[in-house]
Write a protein that holds these residues in place. Structure first.
Motif, short mmCIF file in Angstrom:
data_model
loop_
_atom_site.label_atom_id
_atom_site.label_comp_id
_atom_site.label_asym_id
_atom_site.label_seq_id
_atom_site.Cartn_x
_atom_site.Cartn_y
_atom_site.Cartn_z
N THR A 278 0.84 -1.20 0.00
CA THR A 278 0.00 0.00 0.00
C THR A 278 0.87 1.26 0.00
O THR A 278 0.50 2.28 -0.58
N LEU A 279 2.05 1.18 0.61
CA LEU A 279 2.93 2.35 0.64
C LEU A 279 3.46 2.69 -0.75
O LEU A 279 3.82 3.83 -1.02
N ASP A 280 3.51 1.71 -1.63
CA ASP A 280 3.99 1.96 -2.99
C ASP A 280 2.97 2.69 -3.85
O ASP A 280 3.30 3.17 -4.94
N THR A 281 1.72 2.79 -3.38
CA THR A 281 0.71 3.54 -4.14
C THR A 281 0.78 5.03 -3.85
O THR A 281 0.13 5.83 -4.53
N HIS B 146 -10.21 -6.76 -1.21
CA HIS B 146 -11.27 -7.00 -0.23
C HIS B 146 -10.75 -7.69 1.04
O HIS B 146 -11.35 -7.53 2.11
N GLU B 147 -9.62 -8.41 0.93
CA GLU B 147 -9.11 -9.06 2.14
C GLU B 147 -8.58 -8.06 3.17
O GLU B 147 -8.36 -8.41 4.33
N HIS B 148 -8.36 -6.79 2.75
CA HIS B 148 -7.87 -5.77 3.67
C HIS B 148 -8.98 -4.85 4.18
O HIS B 148 -8.70 -3.97 5.01
N GLY C 242 -11.04 -1.03 8.62
CA GLY C 242 -12.23 -0.46 9.23
C GLY C 242 -13.25 0.05 8.24
O GLY C 242 -14.02 0.97 8.54
N LEU C 243 -13.27 -0.55 7.04
CA LEU C 243 -14.17 -0.09 5.98
C LEU C 243 -15.24 -1.13 5.68
O LEU C 243 -15.11 -2.31 6.01
N ARG C 244 -16.29 -0.64 5.02
CA ARG C 244 -17.32 -1.51 4.45
C ARG C 244 -17.12 -1.52 2.94
O ARG C 244 -16.20 -0.87 2.42
N PRO C 245 -17.95 -2.23 2.18
CA PRO C 245 -17.67 -2.44 0.75
C PRO C 245 -17.52 -1.17 -0.08
O PRO C 245 -16.90 -1.20 -1.15
#
Length: 528
Positions: A442-445, A479-481, A486-489
């Protein structure tokens, strides 16, 4: 008479690691930069030694991380060892978290490398002009910029440079800070220290038990480069001008060492401990040691300066490029000054813990008590286990929004644990490292833009289209993260260019202008 011959957007004063990092960051943003350094070349002294895991994350994005690692010691050197003399056995040891071995909380590992190896790599990471041997001797603020008076220390020529902003990274004795009359708070000077760089064959006592620092009763010994070289630092003697440095180093090694010492360089310096009362005055901003002098025990000082400019440079770019209001710069001090105070407290605590170990050992030897093979460390393995401070920094300012969309109230001294780090997506915290693919984090984004991480990029894409003029990219969050974040879809995280979460929506945005409103609020923009 001084000649006006240069204009730039940002004038950086100071060519150490912090100034050089700021130069590279601002260049990536397309900001015109000039860096001036009063010395005629990069420092030949090793100075700072530790590039921690957070700094390596920043350098990974900038590009030089691989070169830094290639020039550094192997990870097993990421350890400190305590000995009576260098050729005695360890009586205590501790690993440097995030340096001695990888940690699951980051895609990178910190590096043990000397500053004189780091600085040339950072210098090569950008092309913006650098003037060595040029000293700033005066500052005058105007309505839309700052006029800096510079002098060439070799020829004596004076010039004026007009800049929109000045970034002072000119060290603990900062000329800029003094010219502005900015005071400091903290213990101040802790003592005079001398560093002696020398060559000697110490292989037989260190090869099988490598370390970045060997603390002894007679000063500290540090291997400088993978191919060889050493430094010894200790309190400065009363008459340093007449000191026999080879004899002092030989004596510190111990009577049984019988090692030939060749002294190469000697540097005297003051171990300072303070935080500047202000990090900004008008269009001039302080960073690194100019803003906070941190004792060296624990390797926190230079890294705090790198984090300073990582926080500051995107804000300067936004103001200069028009997608942020000048008020955004107010959040630099609000966010970084509390971190400086916490870092100073941690470094002072590290120093006290170090002294406890050495005092306990001296007491054992002085009283005739049978000296055990090991001394229980007062911090167990926590001496360098400071990921809570390195990765767990949380910002509270107008540039961070709560989950209901309002700015987070600043907290001058928010609580923290210097040793424990719990990844979280609470706004204000660093975006946690999560693997998106086997090779991409995620840091690479993240980069010279705001990043919107969401499991529903199509829905948020419509909002992003209207979110101009801010630099913004949308990245799909697997979706696995989603639950971990702390998110929903249909939720999303808005990550600032410095990698800290600026806003979080747990589910679908409440309106079509939600994203635009968040960016406007965070950047203090006047655009509607």
């Amino acid at each position: 008479m001084p000649v006006d011959n240069t204009e730039t957007e940002v004038l950086i004063v100071g060519g150490g690691p912090v100034g050089l990092t700021a130069r590279a960051l601002l260049e990536r943003w397309g900001v015109r930069v000039l860096l001036v350094e009063k010395h005629r070349e990069l420092s030949p002294f090793p100075r700072s030694r530790l590039v921690n895991v957070r700094s390596m994350e920043i350098f990974r994005r900038l590009g030089p991380a691989a070169r830094i690692t290639a020039a550094a010691f192997a990870p097993e050197y990421g350890r400190v060892r305590f000995r009576d003399t260098l050729y005695d056995r360890d009586f205590a040891t501790a690993a440097m978290a995030g340096v001695h071995a990888p940690v699951p909380e980051s895609p990178v590992t910190g590096a043990l490398t000397s500053q004189d190896r780091l600085e040339p790599i950072l210098l090569a990471a950008a092309h913006a002009p650098v003037r060595f041997g040029v000293e700033l001797i005066g500052l005058a603020e105007e309505t839309d910029g700052v006029v800096a008076l510079l002098v060439d220390r070799h020829h004596g020529d004076e010039t004026r440079v007009r800049a929109r902003y000045v970034l002072a990274a000119d060290g603990a004795s900062s000329t800029v800070r003094q010219l502005l009359g900015i005071g400091t708070a903290g213990p101040g000077a802790l003592g005079d220290v001398t560093t002696v760089v020398f060559d000697a064959d110490l292989h037989r006592w260190c090869a099988r038990q490598p370390a970045g620092v060997y603390f002894t009763a007679h000063g500290s010994f540090l291997p400088l480069y993978p191919e060889g070289g050493w430094a010894w630092f200790a309190p400065t003697p009363e008459d340093p001008a007449r000191a026999d440095w080879p004899a002092l180093v030989s004596r510190a090694l111990g009577a049984g060492a019988e090692v030939r010492v060749e002294v190469l360089r000697v540097q005297h310096w003051v171990m300072d401990a303070f935080v500047a009362e202000r990090f900004r005055q008008g269009r001039t901003l302080l960073a690194g040691d100019a803003a906070h002098a941190i004792p060296i025990i624990g390797g926190l000082g230079m890294n705090a300066g790198v984090a300073d400019v990582h926080n500051l440079c995107w804000k300067l770019a936004g103001v200069l490029q028009g997608w942020a209001g000048p008020g955004l710069l107010e959040t630099y001090e609000t966010e970084r000054q509390p971190v400086a105070h916490r870092t100073l407290r941690q470094a002072v605590a590290n120093t006290q813990l170090l002294l406890q170990v050495q005092s306990r050992r001296r007491e054992q030897l002085h009283t005739g008590e049978e000296a055990p093979d090991r001394v229980e460390l007062p911090w167990s393995e926590e001496y360098f286990a400071q990921l809570g401070l390195v990765l767990g920094v949380a910002y509270h300012s107008d540039a961070v929004l709560t989950d209901n969309g309002t700015p987070i109230e600043p907290q001058p001294q928010p609580p923290y644990s210097g040793t424990d780090y719990l990844p979280t997506t609470e706004p204000g915290h660093r975006m946690p490292h999560l693997w998106l693919t086997p090779d991409s984090s995620t840091l690479d984004t993240l980069g010279e833009w705001f990043t919107l991480l969401t499991p529903d990029p199509a829905d948020w894409g419509r909002q992003a289209t209207a979110a101009t003029p801010w630099p913004l990219r949308i990245e799909a969050l697997p979706h696995e993260h989603v639950d971990f974040c702390g998110l929903r879809p249909h939720g999303a995280l808005l990550v600032r260019p410095d990698g800290h979460i600026g806003a979080r929506w747990r589910d679908r945005p409440p309106s079509d202008t939600t994203l635009r409103h968040a960016l406007t609020t965070i950047t203090r923009s006047t655009r509607t």
